[in-house]
Design a protein around this motif. Sequence first.
Motif, PDB file in Angstrom:
ATOM      1  N   HIS A 297      -7.405   2.448 -10.235  1.00  0.00           N
ATOM      2  CA  HIS A 297      -6.173   2.966 -10.833  1.00  0.00           C
ATOM      3  C   HIS A 297      -5.740   2.090 -12.014  1.00  0.00           C
ATOM      4  CE1 HIS A 297      -2.485   5.485 -10.411  1.00  0.00           C
ATOM      5  NE2 HIS A 297      -1.952   4.466 -11.084  1.00  0.00           N
ATOM      6  N   ALA A 298      -5.801   0.782 -11.842  1.00  0.00           N
ATOM      7  CA  ALA A 298      -5.411  -0.121 -12.920  1.00  0.00           C
ATOM      8  C   ALA A 298      -6.316   0.042 -14.135  1.00  0.00           C
ATOM      9  CB  ALA A 298      -5.439  -1.565 -12.431  1.00  0.00           C
ATOM     10  N   THR A 299      -7.580   0.332 -13.902  1.00  0.00           N
ATOM     11  CA  THR A 299      -8.505   0.577 -15.015  1.00  0.00           C
ATOM     12  C   THR A 299      -8.059   1.787 -15.829  1.00  0.00           C
ATOM     13  OG1 THR A 299     -10.371  -0.406 -13.830  1.00  0.00           O
ATOM     14  CG2 THR A 299     -10.891   1.140 -15.582  1.00  0.00           C
ATOM     15  N   GLN A 300      -7.672   2.843 -15.144  1.00  0.00           N
ATOM     16  CA  GLN A 300      -7.181   4.029 -15.849  1.00  0.00           C
ATOM     17  C   GLN A 300      -5.891   3.720 -16.611  1.00  0.00           C
ATOM     18  OE1 GLN A 300      -6.853   7.107 -12.886  1.00  0.00           O
ATOM     19  NE2 GLN A 300      -9.056   7.398 -12.726  1.00  0.00           N
ATOM     20  N   GLN A 301      -5.019   2.907 -16.027  1.00  0.00           N
ATOM     21  CA  GLN A 301      -3.789   2.529 -16.720  1.00  0.00           C
ATOM     22  C   GLN A 301      -4.099   1.741 -17.989  1.00  0.00           C
ATOM     23  OE1 GLN A 301      -1.913   0.504 -13.362  1.00  0.00           O
ATOM     24  NE2 GLN A 301      -0.309   2.075 -13.301  1.00  0.00           N
ATOM     25  N   SER A 302      -5.057   0.836 -17.896  1.00  0.00           N
ATOM     26  CA  SER A 302      -5.437   0.031 -19.053  1.00  0.00           C
ATOM     27  C   SER A 302      -6.007   0.902 -20.166  1.00  0.00           C
ATOM     28  CB  SER A 302      -6.464  -1.026 -18.635  1.00  0.00           C
ATOM     29  OG  SER A 302      -6.971  -1.711 -19.753  1.00  0.00           O
ATOM     30  N   ASP A 303      -6.886   1.823 -19.795  1.00  0.00           N
ATOM     31  CA  ASP A 303      -7.483   2.716 -20.797  1.00  0.00           C
ATOM     32  C   ASP A 303      -6.413   3.589 -21.457  1.00  0.00           C
ATOM     33  OD1 ASP A 303      -9.974   1.682 -20.253  1.00  0.00           O
ATOM     34  OD2 ASP A 303     -10.559   3.314 -18.907  1.00  0.00           O
ATOM     35  N   ALA A 304      -5.469   4.066 -20.662  1.00  0.00           N
ATOM     36  CA  ALA A 304      -4.410   4.920 -21.211  1.00  0.00           C
ATOM     37  C   ALA A 304      -3.524   4.145 -22.176  1.00  0.00           C
ATOM     38  CB  ALA A 304      -3.567   5.505 -20.069  1.00  0.00           C
TER      39      ALA A 304
ATOM     40  N   TRP B 145       0.834  -1.207   0.000  1.00  0.00           N
ATOM     41  CA  TRP B 145       0.000   0.000   0.000  1.00  0.00           C
ATOM     42  C   TRP B 145       0.869   1.258   0.000  1.00  0.00           C
ATOM     43  CZ3 TRP B 145      -4.540   1.610  -1.285  1.00  0.00           C
ATOM     44  CH2 TRP B 145      -5.048   2.813  -0.773  1.00  0.00           C
ATOM     45  N   ALA B 146       1.915   1.257   0.822  1.00  0.00           N
ATOM     46  CA  ALA B 146       2.790   2.425   0.910  1.00  0.00           C
ATOM     47  C   ALA B 146       3.519   2.674  -0.409  1.00  0.00           C
ATOM     48  CB  ALA B 146       3.799   2.237   2.048  1.00  0.00           C
ATOM     49  N   ALA B 147       3.901   1.625  -1.097  1.00  0.00           N
ATOM     50  CA  ALA B 147       4.608   1.779  -2.372  1.00  0.00           C
ATOM     51  C   ALA B 147       3.695   2.371  -3.436  1.00  0.00           C
ATOM     52  CB  ALA B 147       5.148   0.435  -2.840  1.00  0.00           C
ATOM     53  N   GLY B 148       2.424   2.006  -3.405  1.00  0.00           N
ATOM     54  CA  GLY B 148       1.471   2.534  -4.376  1.00  0.00           C
ATOM     55  C   GLY B 148       1.434   1.729  -5.653  1.00  0.00           C
ATOM     56  N   PRO B 149       0.588   2.124  -6.598  1.00  0.00           N
ATOM     57  CA  PRO B 149       0.458   1.385  -7.862  1.00  0.00           C
ATOM     58  C   PRO B 149       1.775   1.334  -8.632  1.00  0.00           C
ATOM     59  CG  PRO B 149      -1.325   2.975  -7.601  1.00  0.00           C
ATOM     60  CD  PRO B 149      -0.335   3.275  -6.528  1.00  0.00           C
ATOM     61  N   LEU B 150       1.942   0.277  -9.378  1.00  0.00           N
ATOM     62  CA  LEU B 150       3.104   0.171 -10.259  1.00  0.00           C
ATOM     63  C   LEU B 150       2.925   1.059 -11.482  1.00  0.00           C
ATOM     64  CD1 LEU B 150       3.480  -3.652  -9.904  1.00  0.00           C
ATOM     65  CD2 LEU B 150       5.372  -2.069  -9.553  1.00  0.00           C
ATOM     66  N   THR B 151       4.031   1.535 -12.020  1.00  0.00           N
ATOM     67  CA  THR B 151       3.947   2.341 -13.238  1.00  0.00           C
ATOM     68  C   THR B 151       3.757   1.468 -14.474  1.00  0.00           C
ATOM     69  OG1 THR B 151       6.360   2.285 -13.464  1.00  0.00           O
ATOM     70  CG2 THR B 151       5.401   4.162 -12.291  1.00  0.00           C
ATOM     71  N   LYS B 152       4.029   0.175 -14.367  1.00  0.00           N
ATOM     72  CA  LYS B 152       3.865  -0.725 -15.504  1.00  0.00           C
ATOM     73  C   LYS B 152       2.394  -0.850 -15.882  1.00  0.00           C
ATOM     74  CE  LYS B 152       7.907  -3.659 -14.642  1.00  0.00           C
ATOM     75  NZ  LYS B 152       8.365  -5.055 -14.452  1.00  0.00           N
ATOM     76  N   PRO B 153       2.120  -1.270 -17.117  1.00  0.00           N
ATOM     77  CA  PRO B 153       0.732  -1.532 -17.508  1.00  0.00           C
ATOM     78  C   PRO B 153       0.126  -2.628 -16.635  1.00  0.00           C
ATOM     79  CG  PRO B 153       2.166  -1.469 -19.429  1.00  0.00           C
ATOM     80  CD  PRO B 153       3.065  -1.472 -18.236  1.00  0.00           C
ATOM     81  N   PRO B 154      -1.198  -2.707 -16.584  1.00  0.00           N
ATOM     82  CA  PRO B 154      -1.830  -3.738 -15.765  1.00  0.00           C
ATOM     83  C   PRO B 154      -1.363  -5.138 -16.136  1.00  0.00           C
ATOM     84  CG  PRO B 154      -3.448  -2.131 -16.476  1.00  0.00           C
ATOM     85  CD  PRO B 154      -2.178  -1.811 -17.208  1.00  0.00           C
ATOM     86  N   GLY B 155      -1.278  -5.987 -15.140  1.00  0.00           N
ATOM     87  CA  GLY B 155      -0.872  -7.374 -15.332  1.00  0.00           C
ATOM     88  C   GLY B 155      -0.817  -8.059 -13.978  1.00  0.00           C
ATOM     89  N   LEU B 156      -1.307  -9.275 -13.896  1.00  0.00           N
ATOM     90  CA  LEU B 156      -1.299  -9.976 -12.622  1.00  0.00           C
ATOM     91  C   LEU B 156       0.122 -10.298 -12.173  1.00  0.00           C
ATOM     92  CD1 LEU B 156      -4.264 -12.483 -13.137  1.00  0.00           C
ATOM     93  CD2 LEU B 156      -4.313 -10.188 -12.127  1.00  0.00           C
TER      94      LEU B 156
END
Length: 408
Positions: free
Chosen positions: A361-368, A317-328
């Motif tokens: 957040h991952a949804t926005q990354q996917s759309d972008a 949680w502290a690190a936050g979302p990854l900058t990479k595109p979505p992926g499991l």
Amino acid sequence: MLFDPERHEPLSGARWSEAAARRTIGSIVAEACRSFDADTLWPTHPRDIESDEPALPLASLYNGAAGAIWALQRLAAQGAAEVAGLDLSSAVATLNEHSQRFLEAAGMERASYFLGDAGVLLLQWKHHASPDTADALFALVQGNLHNPAREALWGSPGTLIAALHMLEATQQPRWLALFRDGIDILWLQMHAVRHTNDPRREAWVWTQDLYGKQRVYMGAGHGFAGNLFPVIRGARWLDEQLVADFEARAFDVLDVAASREAGLINWEPVFDRYAVGSTSKPLVQDCHGAAGIVCRFAGARSAALQALLLQAGELVWAAGPLTKPPGLCHGTDGNGYAFLKLHAMTGDTRWLERARAFAMHATQQSDALAAQHQGSRRFTLWTGDLGLAVYLWSCVSADAALPTLDVF
């Protein structure tokens, strides 16, 4: 530093919306249905094209058609989306041929759960419970028991997951014996080492023999956590004392190799980079680092292990979302499953809220990413948008089951 800030970005702050999650799932699934071709399966995403030569269709669970089909059927079965206009049964029937053509051309091993034939055969058996398919899968798992990779992607810990799913589906004694044999071999393959954090303390690990190098990896993709997963996931089929002994060793390894700071905890990709001269940086992904370790150990019975996982979840949680595109495997949605696991483990709703924040957040990354490539999405389970769709539905339903690992 417990994580690399350059690999992460602040949360967008978008509020959780079940309606928005459902719309994204529907959009991804509809485009996957439109993009399917019976001969070439799904198109390769522009980011994944490595040469001007036409790429062979990928059939694997990890980044190929088997994973895509699994995701589509999982979403349809749960009422999350409609899979219209696809003859998935016909596609499944041809997957092993596609898989073998690709593996032969690439010079890759057949017996991989994620990238080879094992996952493909399991999906084929699920569609049509052919004794021949079951026998072929059994032989593949059995022949992989002593693979020197000793990790989940290529080695026995991965193919034992296929054996476990077959055991649970069939209850046949031969699958139980094979699964137990594999776990016993994993126990015997462990060896004792000491970490520079505490040279007086003994820890039991596996050495991975991968791509011409020998390393003791820690994570879920290539190392210690991935090896323990079939033990924890299949604990009810194993001797209770053996499971407890595995968990005791797991705690010792995770505890001595941990990097700690202000109540947060993470693990570097290798067990002791100072001892082997590695320059690897700490990662926070499913394949390496805290997120995957939470996801593979959350079913453990050990209270001591669970305490470590809570600190690891706080680090994710502290690190936050990854900058990479979505992926499991190495994306924001994959990290979000750690929160779903901790929600299931503790019942604390803040973990579910965090999972849903990562989902938005991952949804926005996917759309972008799709906008950058004329609307093209990645039709893969572990590296692309179909995995995101499954994760979004997991957030809607508060379901912590890891795709193709906890559930098949």
